[in-house]
Design an enzyme around this catalytic site. Structure first.
Site, PDB file in Angstrom:
ATOM      1  CG  ASP A 170       0.223   2.571   7.849  1.00  0.00           C
ATOM      2  OD1 ASP A 170      -0.432   1.667   7.304  1.00  0.00           O
ATOM      3  OD2 ASP A 170       0.505   3.645   7.278  1.00  0.00           O
ATOM      4  CG  ASP A 217      -3.844   4.713   1.940  1.00  0.00           C
ATOM      5  OD1 ASP A 217      -4.139   5.147   3.064  1.00  0.00           O
ATOM      6  OD2 ASP A 217      -2.771   4.127   1.696  1.00  0.00           O
TER       7      ASP A 217
END
Ligand code: DGJ
Length: 752
Positions: A483, A553
């Site tokens: 990430d 997301d």
């Protein structure tokens, strides 16, 4: 050019040089690209378009010789690596500052080489070949006689893809230092401005929306200065003729294999010629070239199609899936995962995770991913980044103990990391506060309560490699989600001399690539997934290391339609990770059915992002059935040809439709989605594409509901009929009532 008889005997991929006209011709089955050396030595563009029969004399294209800008200021001559300050007033491909402060370059042809294959770009990701017969490469050396600066413009043409790659190597062969201030990967002049410009723009949670506008006089650009390719703009531009559709008409794609600050720009000049340039963003960039030093630009991939925007996507999908992605996972079916993030966020312990893994195993999930929160003392996002040792309060048996138990359940285990970051509240920050990016004496701006590590520094990359290698070697870890939750502010590195600070951002990207290269080499069997707060670094650069990316997301099925649709302009489904999450959706609060959520997420690398211990008995059965369905069709979903049928960016955006088709065209799955229901919906037919008109297909619907839609479509249907007349999406009034909003339906086609 070469004689026609010779040409016929040639391979389909070829690069020819004609010393008489001083022209190069690059071609494959899908395109021809012609460039020439002008009389003043500059490299000129001549043609990029549909394949021309080899052997033509090209008199029509090569007639207009160019002696230089002397007495022809601002002529709209097509140039391949233009310079500024000597008559061409459009945006340049290269700019420098010489030791005396002057900036002019006169790049003239010196030599060229044509070789089989495609050499790698040292330190940077790029497309590749597995056999030299797959591509030919042309390197053209240009030289500025006064300063000794040399530019090698590098072109590769593939045998199997209608694509050309371009990049440049800039070398200081003079005796004084030179400062590079612009170094494009590609610059290309198209002889007219009758194009629409398309780019993929958005923000966090709304990445890669399709933006289309008419080209206008002047400069129009997208770019990033964030240190990542960004949520805001993807490093990609498309030119399409105004009349071009998904399946017909001319379109040219420009994609940059890079994950850092970029610019992608079109400039229409007063003669209606269009210059496209693509490369590292010159804003904030400089690179000092001492005598003998060289600089390599990232690679740009140019795709031409006369089969519409879909034709451009077909080429990018095939090329990026087969010759950009690499490693054992490139061709392997990707596992169905359960990721705990939206199920627990930071609040978990080992029993909770094992209960989730066990419930996931029971419905058919293959790999359990432990997301953020497993290390240091990370109970929320205010601490611990950089401290990559397990939090024994939550996981007393360590990652190894947990991973072994997950494996004992029959699942594989995956782990989340965010290597490039550091929290102020961390041991790492206590020990190395100077490792965080910032300008001494100034505020270091936080984002998500975190700072960024200075990846331009070798000792930091080495430290991360060592510490993460220990983590990955210390447990049976099959998958890593890498990430990056913030972008860069206060760019500065104490390791760089004052006159080298403009190198910081690119050196950061090189550091990220180096860490990716070392970790993927040390752990070749691990499936790496890239992520940057969702899709903030969904770019070809990272696809060269991690064959899949967390798309966004935003996991709401309706929002995902436009995100996945836009992403598909460039990126294959095998790169696009899509998960079913809980409702009400955590990003937008919308409630969609489990079927609809799966019907959207199937088109990609599928998984779940929720707490499966909270499934009702009905949900559990439905999810188990979804996973059986996905596994049955996984090959098709992950590797089939993706065809866009109806765009959420057209009209009121109420409908989206797309399909995947197998290479032999014997299997296909169509997805149709409707956001809001309507009273008495229109008679609606959905014409399919890419099927075999001569085949009959057995058609079934998922989920099966024995309703009017099923009655109208199910059965054996001709490929010709499905493409010419289409599926019926008409619903009776009663059934339309039952359907409600946020509807989705899949049509499965199998050749008889
Ligand atoms: C952002 C990612 O996109 C999410 O999936 C999740 O991993 C969080 N970061 C964790 O902090």
């Amino acid at each position: 050019m070469v004689a026609a008889a010779d040409a016929a005997a040639r391979l389909i991929v070829a690069i020819d040089w004609d010393p008489a006209t001083r022209a190069f011709e690059l071609r494959n089955d899908g395109l021809t690209y012609i460039l020439r050396v002008h009389r003043n030595g500059a490299l000129g563009g001549v043609y990029l378009g549909p394949p021309l029969a080899p052997g033509g004399d090209r008199a029509l294209l090569l007639g207009d010789a160019f002696d230089g800008f002397d007495n022809r200021l601002a002529a709209s001559v097509a140039l391949e690596y233009p310079t500024a300050g000597s008559g061409d007033y459009r945006v340049p491909a290269i700019e420098v500052e010489h030791a005396d402060g002057s900036t002019v370059l006169e790049l003239a042809y010196v030599a060229h080489r044509i070789t089989a294959g495609k050499p790698p770009v040292v330190g940077l990701p790029s497309t590749y070949v597995e056999d030299d017969a797959e591509a030919e490469t042309l390197e053209v050396d240009l030289r500025d006689a006064l300063s000794g600066l040399e530019v090698t413009v590098v072109y590769s043409v593939f045998r199997d893809f209608a694509a050309i790659t371009r990049r440049a190597r800039i070398r200081n062969s003079g005796t004084s230092p030179v400062r590079l201030t612009t170094a494009m990967s590609a610059s290309l002049d198209v002889p007219d401005a009758d194009w629409d410009l398309v780019h993929l723009s958005g923000m966090w949670g709304r990445e890669r929306q399709v933006i289309r506008r008419r080209l206008a006089p002047g400069r129009q650009a997208i770019s990033s200065r964030r240190g990542a390719s960004s949520h805001e703009h993807n490093p990609f531009l498309l030119l399409q003729r105004p009349a071009t559709t998904e399946e017909h008409g001319e379109a040219i794609g420009f994609s940059l294999v890079y994950s850092g600050n970029f610019v992608a720009e079109a400039e229409v000049d007063s003669r209606d010629s269009t210059r496209i340039r693509l490369g590292i963003n010159p804003e904030g960039f400089t690179w000092r070239l001492a005598p003998g030093d060289a600089f390599d630009t990232p690679e740009a991939v140019i795709v031409h199609s006369t089969a519409g925007v879909g034709g451009v996507s077909d080429t990018y999908h095939a090329l990026y899936r087969q010759r950009l992605a690499r490693g054992p996972w490139r061709d392997k079916p990707r596992p169905v995962v359960l990721n705990n993030w939206e199920g627990t966020y930071f609040a978990f312990d080992e029993p909770k995770l094992l209960a989730m893994a066990s419930a996931a195993r029971d419905v058919g999930v293959e790999l359990f991913v432990l997301d953020d929160g497993w290390f240091g003392q990370r109970d929320d996002d205010t601490s611990s980044l950089g401290d990559w040792s397990v939090d024994r309060r939550k996981l007393p048996n360590g990652i190894d103990g947990l991973a072994q138990k997950v494996e004992a359940l029959g699942l594989r285990f995956g782990l989340w990391i965010e290597p490039e970051m550091i929290s102020r509240r961390s041991r790492l920050y206590e020990e190395h506060p100077d490792w965080a990016i910032g300008v001494p004496g100034r505020t270091a701006t936080e984002s998500r309560n975190q700072l960024v590590l200075d990846m331009s520094r070798r000792e930091i990359v080495d430290h991360l490699f060592d510490i993460l290698s220990d983590v990955l070697a210390g447990a049976p870890i099959s998958y890593v989600k890498w990430d990056m939750n913030r972008t860069i502010t206060e760019p500065f590195s104490p390791s760089l001399a004052p006159d080298r600070q403009g190198e910081f951002f690119h050196r950061y990207s090189l550091g990220v690539y180096e860490l990716y290269a070392r970790l993927t080499k040390a752990f070749p069997d691990i499936l790496f997934e890239s992520c940057a707060g969702g899709g903030g670094r969904f770019d070809p650069g990272l696809l060269a290391y991690a064959p899949q990316t967390w798309t966004s997301d935003d996991t709401d099925a309706m929002e995902r339609l436009s995100i996945q649709y836009g992403t598909s302009l460039v990126y294959p489904l095998s790169a696009m990770v899509a998960h079913v999450s809980a409702v009400p959706n955590h990003q937008v609060g919308r409630i969609t059915s489990l079927d609809t959520r799966a019907a959207v997420a199937f088109f990609g690398v599928f998984g779940y992002e929720l707490d499966p211990t909270r499934f009702s008995a009905e949900d559990r059965a439905a999810v188990a059935e979804q996973i059986v369905f996905y596994k049955r069709w996984r090959e098709l979903f992950q590797r089939g040809r993706f065809v866009r049928l109806r765009s959420p960016f057209d009209g009121d955006g109420n409908e989206t439709a797309w399909m995947v088709v197998s290479a032999d065209r014997r299997q296909a799955i169509v997805g149709w989605y409707q956001v809001l229901n309507r009273v008495v919906p229109p008679l609606n037919r959905l014409r399919l594409r890419g099927l075999d008109a001569a085949l009959d297909y057995r058609l079934s619907l998922w989920p099966s509901r024995s309703d009017a839609l099923e009655r109208a479509n199910a059965g054996v249907r001709g490929g010709d009929e499905l493409m010419a007349a289409g599926l019926s999406l008409d619903a009776s009034k009663d059934e339309a009532l039952a359907r409600g909003d946020f509807a989705a339906r899949l049509f499965v086609l199998e050749a008889e």
